[in-house]
Design a protein around this motif. Structure first.
Motif, PDB file in Angstrom:
ATOM      1  N   PRO A 158       0.836  -1.201   0.000  1.00 37.16           N
ATOM      2  CA  PRO A 158       0.000   0.000   0.000  1.00 37.16           C
ATOM      3  C   PRO A 158       0.867   1.246   0.000  1.00 37.16           C
ATOM      4  O   PRO A 158       2.046   1.190   0.310  1.00 37.16           O
ATOM      5  N   LEU A 159       0.304   2.340  -0.353  1.00 35.28           N
ATOM      6  CA  LEU A 159       1.032   3.597  -0.357  1.00 35.28           C
ATOM      7  C   LEU A 159       1.344   4.008   1.072  1.00 35.28           C
ATOM      8  O   LEU A 159       0.617   3.659   2.012  1.00 35.28           O
ATOM      9  N   PRO A 160       2.458   4.776   1.294  1.00 33.21           N
ATOM     10  CA  PRO A 160       2.871   5.098   2.657  1.00 33.21           C
ATOM     11  C   PRO A 160       1.972   6.097   3.369  1.00 33.21           C
ATOM     12  O   PRO A 160       2.302   6.532   4.466  1.00 33.21           O
ATOM     13  N   SER A 161       0.868   6.474   2.802  1.00 31.58           N
ATOM     14  CA  SER A 161       0.002   7.454   3.449  1.00 31.58           C
ATOM     15  C   SER A 161      -0.626   6.923   4.726  1.00 31.58           C
ATOM     16  O   SER A 161      -1.149   7.679   5.542  1.00 31.58           O
ATOM     17  N   TYR A 162      -0.567   5.602   4.908  1.00 35.06           N
ATOM     18  CA  TYR A 162      -1.166   5.028   6.118  1.00 35.06           C
ATOM     19  C   TYR A 162      -0.305   5.269   7.348  1.00 35.06           C
ATOM     20  O   TYR A 162      -0.729   4.998   8.470  1.00 35.06           O
ATOM     21  N   ALA A 163       0.920   5.799   7.168  1.00 30.22           N
ATOM     22  CA  ALA A 163       1.904   5.838   8.246  1.00 30.22           C
ATOM     23  C   ALA A 163       1.392   6.562   9.487  1.00 30.22           C
ATOM     24  O   ALA A 163       1.738   6.205  10.614  1.00 30.22           O
ATOM     25  N   ALA A 164       0.572   7.587   9.278  1.00 27.83           N
ATOM     26  CA  ALA A 164       0.076   8.347  10.433  1.00 27.83           C
ATOM     27  C   ALA A 164      -0.925   7.546  11.255  1.00 27.83           C
ATOM     28  O   ALA A 164      -1.304   7.938  12.361  1.00 27.83           O
ATOM     29  N   GLN A 179      14.286  -2.873   0.600  1.00 24.73           N
ATOM     30  CA  GLN A 179      13.745  -1.560   0.243  1.00 24.73           C
ATOM     31  C   GLN A 179      12.648  -1.190   1.226  1.00 24.73           C
ATOM     32  O   GLN A 179      11.811  -2.013   1.579  1.00 24.73           O
ATOM     33  N   THR A 180      12.640   0.068   1.668  1.00 23.79           N
ATOM     34  CA  THR A 180      11.611   0.530   2.610  1.00 23.79           C
ATOM     35  C   THR A 180      11.193   1.948   2.274  1.00 23.79           C
ATOM     36  O   THR A 180      11.979   2.719   1.686  1.00 23.79           O
ATOM     37  N   ASP A 181       9.946   2.280   2.637  1.00 20.12           N
ATOM     38  CA  ASP A 181       9.514   3.670   2.464  1.00 20.12           C
ATOM     39  C   ASP A 181       9.581   4.443   3.772  1.00 20.12           C
ATOM     40  O   ASP A 181       9.181   5.606   3.835  1.00 20.12           O
ATOM     41  N   ALA A 182      10.088   3.831   4.844  1.00 20.89           N
ATOM     42  CA  ALA A 182      10.349   4.574   6.085  1.00 20.89           C
ATOM     43  C   ALA A 182      11.426   5.610   5.778  1.00 20.89           C
ATOM     44  O   ALA A 182      12.454   5.292   5.187  1.00 20.89           O
ATOM     45  N   ALA A 183      11.179   6.852   6.135  1.00 19.56           N
ATOM     46  CA  ALA A 183      12.081   7.935   5.761  1.00 19.56           C
ATOM     47  C   ALA A 183      13.493   7.698   6.294  1.00 19.56           C
ATOM     48  O   ALA A 183      13.686   7.513   7.497  1.00 19.56           O
ATOM     49  N   GLY A 229       7.255   3.054   8.335  1.00 19.54           N
ATOM     50  CA  GLY A 229       6.800   2.739   6.990  1.00 19.54           C
ATOM     51  C   GLY A 229       6.587   1.252   6.853  1.00 19.54           C
ATOM     52  O   GLY A 229       6.242   0.573   7.832  1.00 19.54           O
ATOM     53  N   ILE A 230       6.834   0.732   5.666  1.00 20.02           N
ATOM     54  CA  ILE A 230       6.690  -0.696   5.410  1.00 20.02           C
ATOM     55  C   ILE A 230       7.915  -1.214   4.682  1.00 20.02           C
ATOM     56  O   ILE A 230       8.735  -0.433   4.187  1.00 20.02           O
ATOM     57  N   VAL A 231       8.037  -2.534   4.614  1.00 21.63           N
ATOM     58  CA  VAL A 231       9.021  -3.157   3.737  1.00 21.63           C
ATOM     59  C   VAL A 231       8.462  -3.080   2.321  1.00 21.63           C
ATOM     60  O   VAL A 231       7.424  -3.678   2.019  1.00 21.63           O
ATOM     61  N   SER A 232       9.099  -2.318   1.449  1.00 22.28           N
ATOM     62  CA  SER A 232       8.599  -2.119   0.093  1.00 22.28           C
ATOM     63  C   SER A 232       9.043  -3.216  -0.858  1.00 22.28           C
ATOM     64  O   SER A 232       8.414  -3.448  -1.891  1.00 22.28           O
ATOM     65  N   GLY A 233      10.156  -3.862  -0.546  1.00 22.08           N
ATOM     66  CA  GLY A 233      10.641  -4.916  -1.425  1.00 22.08           C
ATOM     67  C   GLY A 233      11.845  -5.603  -0.823  1.00 22.08           C
ATOM     68  O   GLY A 233      12.536  -5.059   0.047  1.00 22.08           O
ATOM     69  N   SER A 290      13.876 -15.173   7.291  1.00 22.14           N
ATOM     70  CA  SER A 290      12.684 -15.828   6.746  1.00 22.14           C
ATOM     71  C   SER A 290      11.403 -15.182   7.249  1.00 22.14           C
ATOM     72  O   SER A 290      10.320 -15.391   6.691  1.00 22.14           O
ATOM     73  N   ASP A 291      11.504 -14.394   8.316  1.00 23.06           N
ATOM     74  CA  ASP A 291      10.322 -13.757   8.890  1.00 23.06           C
ATOM     75  C   ASP A 291      10.020 -12.395   8.256  1.00 23.06           C
ATOM     76  O   ASP A 291       8.992 -11.786   8.551  1.00 23.06           O
ATOM     77  N   ILE A 292      10.913 -11.888   7.405  1.00 22.15           N
ATOM     78  CA  ILE A 292      10.731 -10.558   6.813  1.00 22.15           C
ATOM     79  C   ILE A 292       9.776 -10.665   5.626  1.00 22.15           C
ATOM     80  O   ILE A 292       9.991 -11.464   4.707  1.00 22.15           O
ATOM     81  N   LYS A 293       8.714  -9.877   5.651  1.00 16.07           N
ATOM     82  CA  LYS A 293       7.691  -9.938   4.617  1.00 16.07           C
ATOM     83  C   LYS A 293       7.498  -8.564   3.981  1.00 16.07           C
ATOM     84  O   LYS A 293       7.534  -7.525   4.664  1.00 16.07           O
ATOM     85  N   VAL A 294       7.261  -8.567   2.668  1.00 17.76           N
ATOM     86  CA  VAL A 294       6.914  -7.325   1.979  1.00 17.76           C
ATOM     87  C   VAL A 294       5.568  -6.837   2.489  1.00 17.76           C
ATOM     88  O   VAL A 294       4.607  -7.613   2.581  1.00 17.76           O
ATOM     89  N   GLY A 295       5.512  -5.561   2.847  1.00 21.83           N
ATOM     90  CA  GLY A 295       4.276  -4.965   3.326  1.00 21.83           C
ATOM     91  C   GLY A 295       4.182  -4.862   4.826  1.00 21.83           C
ATOM     92  O   GLY A 295       3.310  -4.151   5.344  1.00 21.83           O
ATOM     93  N   GLU A 296       5.086  -5.514   5.578  1.00 20.58           N
ATOM     94  CA  GLU A 296       4.994  -5.436   7.033  1.00 20.58           C
ATOM     95  C   GLU A 296       5.487  -4.076   7.519  1.00 20.58           C
ATOM     96  O   GLU A 296       6.319  -3.421   6.894  1.00 20.58           O
ATOM     97  N   THR A 297       4.943  -3.655   8.655  1.00 21.31           N
ATOM     98  CA  THR A 297       5.295  -2.362   9.232  1.00 21.31           C
ATOM     99  C   THR A 297       6.701  -2.416   9.827  1.00 21.31           C
ATOM    100  O   THR A 297       7.061  -3.365  10.533  1.00 21.31           O
TER     101      THR A 297
END
Length: 836
Positions: free
Chosen positions: A27-33, A184-188, A167-171, A141-148
């Protein structure tokens, strides 16, 4: 060290696929708040394991950069052992001195880097502490795309340490500007976050933040080193004190698909094989394709690095390659990659973070001046030799410039000195005053000076002071903004600083900071291939050759730099042997000398020095060449000079070069590719055809004599083909008969012989090209300058009279050159089919 990391073009292209995946996978990082209430608890639990790191940057790239108390760098680290072992990025601490670590509760410790691995961008810092809170590492093995996830670090300013972004794990498995895969992450992630923790919502570290992609219109694109790679490096640090990497001894090239980020259908191409390497011993050759290492398929360089890191040097592995149409399995015993060890050093000033602790005065020991050193004074630009230096106030209230001009007269009158200051201001428009408010000569005991105060447009005010001392003019210029100039308190402090300027330097005063960068007049040059070296400051760079040539002040001495790629299988010895043969083929023994190659070390690798001299018959030219191979490139530094100039100056030049030649892989142009050594391809006996349609003849001319496109000049009456020390010239006449040409040449030869006893000739009638009548002249001129031999042929065919001149200096009359010249003339053919 808080640097804003960007990518190479290759990395930018590779990100195209990453952007597509992010839009599909998360999802887009707008959910961060709106993240859940668990985040504060996780941060509270994890923050004690994250520290801030600050220190003094260290770089030898520019001697004029000041190591002042405000010139600091910072980053972040993660505690891995309770006794003060901290993991961070290698780029944070590689060039950092006098490290200070601050824990989350504000406790400060002195630290030092104990282990640095630039390949993975990981390092360890040790502080003298106990009872710290080590971080808990997640399982990959526990790291997933999309997790916070949350990033904890020290962005932008050290005052913002232990800042948190969510943010989330973007990739996963990103291949971006790194030897290994990244998260890859969208956390600033901002400058200073480097080395900090990327954590999941269990409070576990899943990666070490390492870089951010920064560009206009691009947001929330950061990367972290995965926990698996971190554990791999930490284990090696613990067991071996370094990362023991396997070595195959080859250069690999990715496919086009891999470069742009598409799935690759082909393996890695072998672009180069070190002739003395495990790969060469196993029979791996240039242009082979890597298919797999053990059970791991390899189609990108990151695939290769991830696969090879599973093994240790000395282990034997199976490598599958495709050679032509055949797939082969190779058994290879791995060597060990050599890496430069990083040693921790403190500044000469001591271990304090404040480089200028205890310094209340500043000055230059070489130029002999000093003045007060306020805490907010920061040195800016300084010229290479230190004769010009600028300062600014840390708060931006004022700027100060000091210049020293040598070879000045001490006899200038006060009025002449004041006029000189005005004219200097006008010449330097940036420092000119538009309105003079004050002008006077101040008769101060010991330090009299000329003083001019002026208004600089609407911006502020300039005060310039000029001092004459022992043949030099010292100019001190202060610029103050308008608002601060009108503040009497500040104006008094500015005048106090200017009044403290003295034409003396007390080297026994420990409170006096010396900023002299004068190094005996040497200047450092660096090129795009990572090569740097020092030359005397009176040398200049030859711009017309692309910066590869340098000359001394009278152009009698020259230095040239050559950089080419090392072809697969080439060696230093073979390269130098080719150069020796080329030199011996160029000059006759009497006119050349060459010493045996001398072994030495340059840029940390074996090198050979070749010393030689040559002459065309008058003055001797001498020189030496320094050859070495490093990081798949061949470097040669050629120095030439008149032989009679040999002496202490040239010996000092050699010492300077051998002591300062360096190759920094990081400073190479990242777009460099394979640069062919043309000498390897060149066949000195290869010929090209010259055809003269109008005068009906052709010649086969050695390609090395002239640039090939010069043969496009058609139907010239006279054509000359030059080589070093000689030429072949052919002239054609349609209005002069054979007999007339012979008569004219006979007269000219006799006249030359009568006028000069060193000039002798013989002539004879011969047959050329079968039964063609011709006249041949053989000339020998034993001139005191450049002796030479010349052969002239005159002949006629189809009413065209030809004159062919074969000229070669005695100095270059080797068997090779003479045979090449004769063969070129013997290739002469008439276009009407008459056989030569």
């Amino acid at each position: 060290m808080g640097n804003w990391n960007t990518f190479t073009k290759k990395g930018i292209v590779a990100l195209l696929a990453a952007f597509l995946l992010v839009s599909l996978q998360g999802p887009l990082p707008s959910y961060a708040a709106e993240v859940n209430a668990e985040v504060p608890k996780v941060i509270e639990k994890t923050s004690p394991s994250v520290v801030a790191i600050i220190g003094k940057p260290s770089s030898d790239s520019d001697r004029t950069l000041d190591k002042n108390r405000f010139n600091l760098a910072h980053g972040t680290g993660v505690i891995v052992e309770s006794n003060g072992v901290i993991v961070t990025n290698a780029h944070v601490v590689k060039d950092m001195k006098n490290i200070v670590v601050v824990t989350s509760n504000g406790t400060t410790y002195n630290g030092h880097a104990t282990n640095i691995d630039e390949e993975s961008d990981l390092a360890l810092v040790k502080i003298d502490a106990t009872g710290l809170s080590p971080a808990k590492f997640a399982s990959s093995s526990d790291i997933k795309v999309g997790e916070t996830v949350a990033a904890i670090g020290t962005p932008i300013s050290f005052a913002l340490r232990n800042s948190v972004t969510v943010g989330i794990v973007s990739g996963l498995d990103r291949s971006v500007n790194s030897q290994y895969q990244l998260i890859q992450t969208d956390a600033a992630i901002n400058p200073g976050n480097s080395g900090g923790a990327l954590i999941n919502m269990n409070g576990e570290v899943i990666g070490i933040n390492t870089m951010k992609y920064a560009d206009f219109g691009v947001e929330n694109l950061g990367f972290a080193i995965p926990v698996d790679t971190v554990k791999y490096v930490l284990k090696h640090f613990q067991l071996y004190g370094k990362v023991k990497r396997p070595y195959l001894g080859l250069e690999l090239e990715e496919s086009w698909e891999a470069v742009v980020g598409l799935p690759s259908s082909t393996g890695l191409r072998v672009a180069y094989v070190d002739p003395v390497s495990p790969a060469a011993g196993a029979g791996i050759q240039q242009d082979d394709l890597f298919v797999s290492i053990g059970t791991s398929k390899v189609k990108t360089l990151v695939d290769y690095n991830e696969a090879i890191k599973k093994y240790l040097p000395g282990e034997t592995i199976e490598i599958t390659i495709q050679s032509g149409n055949a797939t082969k399995s190779k058994s290879v015993t791995l060597g060990e990659a050599q890496q430069q060890e990083t040693k921790h050093t403190q500044d000469a000033e001591g271990s304090y973070l404040d480089a200028d602790r205890g310094k209340t005065k500043i000055g230059d020991s070489h130029y002999g001046w000093s003045m007060k050193y306020p805490a907010g004074l920061v040195k800016g630009h300084q010229s290479d030799d230190g004769d010009s230096v600028s300062f600014v106030d840390a708060k931006g209230d004022f700027s100060l410039t000091i210049k020293v001009e040598s070879n000045q007269s001490d006899e200038l009158s006060p009025s002449a000195l004041l006029n000189r200051l005005v004219s200097d201001d006008e010449d330097d428009y940036s420092g000119a005053a538009s309105t003079i408010l004050e002008r006077q000569y101040v008769k101060r005991e010991g330090n009299p000076y000329a003083k001019i105060v002026g208004r600089s447009g609407d911006d502020g005010y300039i005060q310039t002071r000029g001092y004459l001392h022992q043949g030099s003019l010292y100019t001190v210029q202060l610029f103050v903004s308008k608002e601060h100039y009108n503040n009497n308190f500040k104006q008094n402090s500015y005048n106090d600083l200017l009044d403290s300027f003295k034409l003396s330097f007390n080297d026994k005063d420990e409170s006096l900071k010396d900023i002299s960068v004068y190094s005996g007049g040497n200047t450092t040059y660096t090129n795009e291939y990572g090569l740097s070296f020092d030359l005397p400051s009176n040398w200049q760079q030859g711009g017309y050759t692309g910066g590869s040539s340098f000359f001394n002040d009278d152009y009698s001495q020259m230095l040239q730099v050559g950089v080419t790629s090392a072809s697969s299988g080439d060696t230093l010895g073979a390269w130098v042997d080719r150069q020796r043969k080329q030199f011996e083929d160029s000059y006759a023994p009497k006119y050349r000398s060459m010493e045996e190659p001398e072994e030495l070390t340059l840029a940390g690798v074996p090198a050979l020095k070749l010393t030689y001299a040559s002459t065309l018959g008058n003055k001797w030219s001498a020189g030496y060449s320094l050859f070495f191979i490093k990081d798949k490139y061949k470097y040669v530094v050629d120095v030439s000079y008149p032989q009679e100039e040999e002496g202490a100056t040239l010996e000092d030049l050699l010492k300077t070069l051998t002591a300062t030649i360096k190759v920094d892989k990081d400073s190479m142009d990242q777009e460099l590719g394979f640069i062919q050594d043309l000498d390897e391809l060149m066949d000195p006996n290869r010929t090209v055809t010259y055809k003269n349609e109008k005068f009906k003849y052709t010649l086969q001319i050695p390609e090395i004599w002239t640039i090939s496109n010069s043969y496009d000049s058609k139907d010239q009456v006279n054509k000359t083909f030059l080589f070093t020390g000689g030429y072949l010239s052919v002239g054609a006449e349609t209005k002069t008969t054979y007999e007339e040409m012979v008569k004219e040449e006979d007269a000219a030869q006799k006249k030359s012989q009568d006028n000069d006893n060193d000039y002798t000739f013989t002539d004879a009638e011969i047959s050329l090209f079968g039964d063609l009548k011709a006249k041949k002249y053989e000339i020998s001129y034993a001139s005191a300058k450049i002796p030479y031999k010349e052969t002239i042929y005159i002949f006629n065919q189809n009413n065209i009279s030809y004159t062919a001149t074969l000229r070669i200096d005695d100095a270059v009359r080797t068997e090779t050159n003479q045979a090449r010249l004769n063969k070129a003339f013997e290739s002469f053919k008439f276009l009407d089919g008459v056989k030569k």
